[in-house]
Scaffold this motif. Structure first.
Motif, mmCIF file in Angstrom:
data_model
loop_
_atom_site.group_PDB
_atom_site.id
_atom_site.type_symbol
_atom_site.label_atom_id
_atom_site.label_comp_id
_atom_site.label_asym_id
_atom_site.label_seq_id
_atom_site.Cartn_x
_atom_site.Cartn_y
_atom_site.Cartn_z
ATOM 1 N N ASP A 143 29.551 44.803 35.412
ATOM 2 C CA ASP A 143 31.011 44.634 35.205
ATOM 3 C C ASP A 143 30.853 45.440 33.502
ATOM 4 O O ASP A 143 30.385 45.290 32.549
ATOM 5 N N LYS A 144 31.708 46.344 32.774
ATOM 6 C CA LYS A 144 32.229 47.338 31.559
ATOM 7 C C LYS A 144 32.864 46.272 30.177
ATOM 8 O O LYS A 144 32.719 46.047 29.035
ATOM 9 N N VAL A 163 37.222 37.158 39.786
ATOM 10 C CA VAL A 163 37.333 36.331 41.106
ATOM 11 C C VAL A 163 36.592 36.855 42.172
ATOM 12 O O VAL A 163 35.762 35.941 42.829
ATOM 13 N N ALA A 164 36.926 38.323 42.864
ATOM 14 C CA ALA A 164 35.480 38.738 43.401
ATOM 15 C C ALA A 164 34.141 38.398 43.830
ATOM 16 O O ALA A 164 33.355 37.889 44.096
ATOM 17 N N MET A 186 45.851 35.250 45.406
ATOM 18 C CA MET A 186 44.263 36.323 44.911
ATOM 19 C C MET A 186 43.254 35.975 45.170
ATOM 20 O O MET A 186 42.067 36.552 46.030
ATOM 21 N N GLY A 245 36.679 39.461 34.723
ATOM 22 C CA GLY A 245 38.211 40.374 35.601
ATOM 23 C C GLY A 245 39.232 40.209 34.794
ATOM 24 O O GLY A 245 39.349 40.347 33.360
ATOM 25 N N THR A 246 40.644 40.209 35.786
ATOM 26 C CA THR A 246 41.936 40.682 34.785
ATOM 27 C C THR A 246 41.633 39.222 33.916
ATOM 28 O O THR A 246 42.524 39.253 32.847
ATOM 29 N N TRP A 260 40.316 40.703 30.509
ATOM 30 C CA TRP A 260 40.638 41.898 29.949
ATOM 31 C C TRP A 260 42.265 41.625 29.166
ATOM 32 O O TRP A 260 42.986 42.128 28.257
ATOM 33 N N TYR A 287 44.977 28.145 43.008
ATOM 34 C CA TYR A 287 44.153 30.067 42.873
ATOM 35 C C TYR A 287 42.429 30.143 42.533
ATOM 36 O O TYR A 287 41.772 29.980 42.628
ATOM 37 N N TYR A 325 47.108 39.355 26.359
ATOM 38 C CA TYR A 325 48.094 39.354 25.386
ATOM 39 C C TYR A 325 48.851 37.903 25.906
ATOM 40 O O TYR A 325 48.602 37.364 26.413
ATOM 41 N N GLY A 374 38.754 44.563 41.910
ATOM 42 C CA GLY A 374 40.194 44.307 41.459
ATOM 43 C C GLY A 374 41.129 45.848 41.566
ATOM 44 O O GLY A 374 41.207 46.968 41.695
ATOM 45 N N ASP A 381 51.046 32.982 37.640
ATOM 46 C CA ASP A 381 51.887 32.884 38.371
ATOM 47 C C ASP A 381 51.278 32.383 40.009
ATOM 48 O O ASP A 381 52.552 32.128 40.648
ATOM 49 N N SER A 382 51.071 31.537 40.551
ATOM 50 C CA SER A 382 49.709 30.902 41.417
ATOM 51 C C SER A 382 49.876 29.570 40.765
ATOM 52 O O SER A 382 49.281 29.629 39.886
ATOM 53 N N ILE A 403 29.661 51.260 35.268
ATOM 54 C CA ILE A 403 29.185 52.007 36.495
ATOM 55 C C ILE A 403 29.860 52.924 36.554
ATOM 56 O O ILE A 403 31.303 53.724 36.458
#
Ligand SMILES: Cc1cc2nc3c(=O)[nH]c(=O)nc-3n(C[C@H](O)[C@H](O)[C@H](O)COP(=O)(O)OP(=O)(O)OC[C@H]3O[C@@H](n4cnc5c(N)ncnc54)[C@H](O)[C@@H]3O)c2cc1C
Length: 539
Positions: free
Chosen positions: A40-41, A20-21, A443, A47-48, A51, A66, A54, A145, A60-61, A113
């Protein structure tokens, strides 16, 4: 320190991360005309949300808060299917943003990185990656993050286990078949809860290993059809102008003062916001809850009562799952769906590991300190993250005179407003400690504000014909002192858990998130920019 490696490429800025950032930071710096790349790896954007695949991963927002608010059409051309959507939909939204802003061409995926060294003579960073890049860049912007460095190896013997061990943030993209399996889940934080409530139906047998009890709130996630979508989109101007200034970056604000309400009125308010099925009870009820032990205890007892009723007053379940030694809201509050009821099922066992901890993982399963072994086919580690610092301390970041960020933060976690660190010129940071973060912020609100501040700071440096910006020692000292005073006044400072880094052995203890409020923090950041960046040296 002078890097000895010969750069293969020269850029104005490198952004670590494409969540997001990182995505918004990339867009902003590109709009300024900078030569910039995000690295980014992960295999793609998100990002979040790339990954964490699950089972049961979800917001939760509220989804509509968001989103980014910098572009009305970008906001309105995306429609959510429910109030708190699951990970696949959030990931799709970030793909939509990436495509609309044409960001992909400036992102390098599947690349970690590995080091970033500041060259004092040239006032520039040398950034290396595991793909062999050596990039010379003026600015190194971390969008790494807050919750991106997983605690993947908390137990000895993990390598000996015969079946798969999955950390929740490393879930395979194609999923894993848990049908008919004996599954153990370690951890009952926000993530563990989502996994547990989702897989209980599917597995043959589920054993939950629970150490720290959590206050939980039931989530209500109504479906959004065209009418609901039109309704929240019509609120765009209102949301855009209010959300950045609230205490938590959510759309709601403290609605009541405890002292002004009779006991009956307090209960009425608590019941009403509990029924909302959101985080309102945490972030829009009574702010006194964070400061007054008496108010905290009354509200905690209200939530405990709700939990006890759902657990049918079962003494074992209540003992292991209901907190008594910290107050509601001083740990991250998870939203859940029929989570507590899972423990009433015949195929679910709850093992409390507070007093009888996990000793090791054996080839057959999980062994506790008293020697008991639970035989398992699959182990799920919902063991969380090295929050706030982990992603940067896992790479070799060197500032002036070769100082190491890993070593510095290993002694004491300090930042200037969460936007930079003294000793590390032109390292600009988001989602690091001492700014409002995942603990106490929606966030996207916080990350939008932090990236916008960073873009303005970079613009300022360049327009002034200068080379570097760096927090001064005095500026950072003053911010750390302010942070300590602000967080020290809250009951959060009296707890343990990832909010204070105590889930990571040896991590210096500090409340990681700024507790003075998102709106207040923004105002302070704006003042710094408007007044020519006091607390920062521009050279
Ligand atoms: C399961 C889960 C649910 C959440 N739900 C919510 C929610 O409902 N509301 C909310 O406000 N927040 C939530 N959060 C917090 C969430 O992290 C933020 O909302 C937001 O997605 C963070 O974005 P970011 O860009 O700061 O970082 P991230 O999304 O974490 O992105 C950082 C990126 O940096 C990359 N990276 C790190 N180190 C390196 C390296 N050395 N080299 C290259 N790349 C690297 C990572 O691969 C990652 O892709 C949740 C977090 C989790 C884990």
């Amino acid at each position: 320190m002078t890097s000895t490696q010969t750069p293969t490429e020269e850029l104005d800025a490198v952004i670590l991360g494409a969540g997001v950032a990182g995505l918004y930071q990339l867009h902003q710096l590109r709009e300024q005309g900078l030569r910039v790349r995000a690295i980014d790896k992960a295999g793609d954007v998100g990002g979040t949300w790339w990954w964490n695949r699950y089972p049961g991963a979800r917001f939760d927002s509220e989804a509509y808060i968001y989103q980014y608010y910098f572009d009305e059409q970008l906001y309105k051309d995306w429609s959510w299917s429910e109030k708190f959507p699951g990970q696949p939909e959030v990931e799709q939204w970030l793909h939509y943003v990436t495509d609309r802003l044409d960001l992909r061409k400036d992102i390098q995926f599947s690349t970690a990185i590995t080091s970033a060294h500041f060259d004092e003579d040239r006032g520039r960073w040398t950034i290396t990656t595991d793909a062999g890049d050596v990039i010379d860049a003026q600015f190194f912007v971390s969008c790494a993050g807050m919750l991106s460095a997983p605690m993947e190896h908390p137990f000895e013997g993990q390598d000996s286990f015969r079946g798969p061990i999955l950390h929740t943030s490393k879930w395979p993209a194609g999923g894993i078949d848990l049908a008919g399996k004996r599954v153990g889940v370690v951890g009952i934080g926000a993530t563990g809860i989502q996994v547990i409530q989702t897989i209980a139906d599917e597995v043959a047998h589920l054993t939950v290993f629970a150490r720290t009890p959590q206050y939980t709130l039931p989530m209500k996630s109504p479906h959004y059809g065209q009418e609901e979508q039109a309704a929240y989109k019509a609120r765009f101007d209102e949301l855009k102008s209010t959300i950045p200034h609230t205490f938590s970056g959510f759309e709601y604000e403290w609605a009541h003062a405890w002292a002004d309400c009779t006991p009956e009125k307090r209960l009425e308010v608590l019941e009403e916001i509990y029924e909302d099925g959101s985080l309102k009870l945490w972030l829009a009820g009574f702010g006194e809850m964070f400061f007054s032990p008496e108010v905290s205890e009354e509200i905690s007892e209200f939530v405990r009562g709700k939990m006890r009723a759902r657990l049918k007053d079962d003494p074992h379940l209540c003992d292991v799952l209901i907190p008594t030694d910290y107050g509601f809201g001083t740990h991250r509050v998870p939203l859940e769906r029929d989570y507590l009821e899972v423990y009433l099922r015949d195929n679910v066992d709850l093992v409390g590991v507070r007093d009888n901890p996990i000793a090791r993982i054996t080839p057959d399963g999980i062994e506790l300190a008293d020697g008991t072994v639970t035989e398992l086919d699959v182990i799920v580690l919902a063991t969380g993250f090295d929050a706030g610092t982990g992603s940067l301390t896992r790479i070799d970041v060197r500032g002036r005179e070769g100082r190491s960020l890993t070593a510095d933060w290993g002694r004491d976690i300090r930042t200037m407003m969460g936007l930079g660190v003294h000793g590390y010129p032109n390292l600009l940071t988001t989602a690091v400690p001492l700014a409002p973060s995942a603990a106490l912020c929606n966030m996207t609100t916080c990350l939008s504000q932090q990236t916008e501040w960073i873009s303005d700071a970079i613009k300022h440096v360049r327009e002034q014909g200068k080379q570097t910006i760096e927090p001064t020692k005095d500026g950072e000292d003053a911010w750390v002192a302010h942070h300590e005073e602000t967080s020290g006044a809250t009951l959060i400072a009296q707890t343990t858990g990832w909010y204070l880094g105590s889930n990571v052995p040896g991590k210096p203890r500090r409340v990681l998130s700024y507790c003075g409020g998102v709106g207040t923090y923004r105002q302070k950041c704006d003042e710094v920019a408007a007044n020519g960046y006091p607390g920062f040296a521009i050279a």
